[in-house]
Design a protein around this motif. Sequence first.
Motif, short mmCIF file in Angstrom:
data_model
loop_
_atom_site.label_atom_id
_atom_site.label_comp_id
_atom_site.label_asym_id
_atom_site.label_seq_id
_atom_site.Cartn_x
_atom_site.Cartn_y
_atom_site.Cartn_z
N MET A 1 0.86 -1.15 0.13
CA MET A 1 -0.05 0.04 0.07
C MET A 1 0.93 1.24 0.13
N ALA A 2 0.48 2.25 -0.85
CA ALA A 2 1.40 3.26 -0.75
C ALA A 2 1.24 4.26 0.35
N ASP A 3 2.59 4.79 0.58
CA ASP A 3 2.50 5.80 1.88
C ASP A 3 2.02 7.26 1.33
N GLN A 4 2.31 8.28 2.06
CA GLN A 4 1.57 9.51 1.92
C GLN A 4 2.36 10.27 0.89
N ASP A 5 3.69 9.89 0.77
CA ASP A 5 4.43 10.66 -0.24
C ASP A 5 4.07 10.09 -1.61
N GLU A 6 4.04 8.72 -1.77
CA GLU A 6 3.53 8.21 -3.12
C GLU A 6 2.36 8.33 -3.41
N MET A 7 1.38 8.56 -2.35
CA MET A 7 0.02 9.14 -2.71
C MET A 7 -0.02 10.34 -3.55
N LYS A 8 0.93 11.22 -3.33
CA LYS A 8 0.93 12.39 -4.06
C LYS A 8 1.26 12.28 -5.59
N VAL A 9 1.67 11.08 -5.96
CA VAL A 9 1.79 11.08 -7.61
C VAL A 9 0.97 9.94 -8.07
N ILE A 10 -0.02 9.68 -7.37
CA ILE A 10 -0.88 8.49 -7.83
C ILE A 10 -2.36 9.17 -8.11
N LEU A 11 -2.70 9.01 -9.29
CA LEU A 11 -4.28 9.38 -9.74
C LEU A 11 -5.23 8.40 -9.78
N CYS A 12 -5.95 8.24 -8.88
CA CYS A 12 -6.91 7.12 -9.04
C CYS A 12 -8.13 7.39 -10.07
N ILE A 13 -8.64 6.32 -10.82
CA ILE A 13 -9.70 6.57 -11.58
C ILE A 13 -10.57 5.76 -11.65
N CYS A 14 -11.93 5.71 -11.36
CA CYS A 14 -13.08 5.12 -11.15
C CYS A 14 -14.38 5.46 -11.96
N ASP A 15 -14.82 4.22 -12.56
CA ASP A 15 -15.85 4.39 -13.53
C ASP A 15 -17.18 5.17 -13.05
N ASN A 16 -17.47 4.73 -11.83
CA ASN A 16 -18.66 5.49 -11.09
C ASN A 16 -18.43 5.88 -9.70
N GLU A 17 -19.54 6.67 -9.24
CA GLU A 17 -19.19 7.06 -7.78
C GLU A 17 -19.38 6.09 -6.75
N LYS A 18 -20.13 4.92 -7.00
CA LYS A 18 -20.41 3.83 -6.15
C LYS A 18 -18.95 3.45 -5.94
N ALA A 19 -18.11 3.01 -6.94
CA ALA A 19 -16.80 2.36 -7.00
C ALA A 19 -15.78 3.36 -6.15
N PHE A 20 -15.88 4.48 -6.39
CA PHE A 20 -15.02 5.57 -5.91
C PHE A 20 -15.44 5.58 -4.38
N THR A 21 -16.37 5.55 -4.02
CA THR A 21 -16.77 5.62 -2.35
C THR A 21 -16.36 4.42 -1.75
N SER A 22 -16.55 3.32 -2.39
CA SER A 22 -15.78 2.12 -1.88
C SER A 22 -14.45 2.12 -1.55
N TRP A 23 -13.68 2.42 -2.60
CA TRP A 23 -12.02 2.39 -2.56
C TRP A 23 -11.85 3.37 -1.55
N LYS A 24 -12.50 4.69 -1.53
CA LYS A 24 -12.08 5.93 -0.70
C LYS A 24 -12.32 5.23 0.78
N ASP A 25 -13.33 4.82 1.09
CA ASP A 25 -13.56 4.35 2.44
C ASP A 25 -12.58 3.13 2.95
N LEU A 26 -12.56 2.23 1.80
CA LEU A 26 -11.48 1.29 2.23
C LEU A 26 -9.94 1.48 2.68
N ILE A 27 -9.48 2.67 1.62
CA ILE A 27 -8.38 3.21 1.80
C ILE A 27 -8.14 4.12 3.02
N ASP A 28 -9.35 4.72 3.31
CA ASP A 28 -9.36 5.61 4.58
C ASP A 28 -9.33 4.87 5.90
#
Length: 286
Positions: free
Chosen positions: A1-28
């Motif tokens: 899993m990426a650390d804080q510095d690595e996250m600054k150069v990562i762009l996450c792309i999801c094809d819908n809001e539901k998938a985004f919310t799932s990933w956002k909650d999991l990573i958080d």
Amino acid sequence: MADQDEMKVILCICDNEKAFTSWKDLIDARCGIDISNRCIYELSFAEVNGTVLSLLSKNCKSRRFLPCGGGSKVLLEKKVERSLNTLEVLCVNQCEGGNEDKLIMEENFYKGGKVWWWNFYFSEQPGSTPFIKPDKFDFIMNAVIPDLCSLRKACVLLNLMHIPGCGGTTLAMHTLWALRNRFRCAVLRDSNADFAEVADQVVKLLMYDHDEHLPYVPVLLMIDDFDDKEKVFDLQQLIEKECAKKDIQSKSAQVILLNCMRTESAEQPQLLAVLVLLNVYCKDIG
């Protein structure tokens, strides 16, 4: 899993809001990292792909792009553009990468020749003289177009009345050029074309790579040399029927017809002197 510095150069792309919310909650929950500001989820993959491709200068020279939702762009496939044979499509990156001679284009225009997209393109380049805005240009851009877009009708009409030789066609083309990032702009190639086919192609342009997302980016279609006002109304109604057939909702205007109408009236010595509101769906400027 990426650390804080690595996250600054990562762009996450999801094809819908539901998938985004799932990933956002999991990573958080797992990492205590909020990816909200590093995630795209309101654009389709076609929109993301087109936007990324449009950022590369070499693609601007060989590929053509249309505006899409949220300021994104989609790639206009050559086979699709060929199928829209009744329309001359004006793309976001029109003229970029071309090698037309600037001096020849300017000389031809100032000698009374027909304006080309190249004239507008060259006028925007560093060190060039800006293109002179015709009378009422700002009024059309800032008042008339927004007003038309707010109407709850699939296809609306703006009649641009002008005396031959006074720059009416140039004004219409300048309007399309200035709005090519916000509308899917096109010019009708032949006023004698089959209107049913034109209506079908206009709606295809409206829906192209955009049918999963609402609202659509409206189509702005310029019409010139119509000798009969009734023909414009016929085309307007056919476009409305085609939109209804495709179940396109009309909470706002989906297609704007910008109709250049020539008049020989001696009572109109200046181009676009008076604005006359005919009704809520049709405006004449003359």
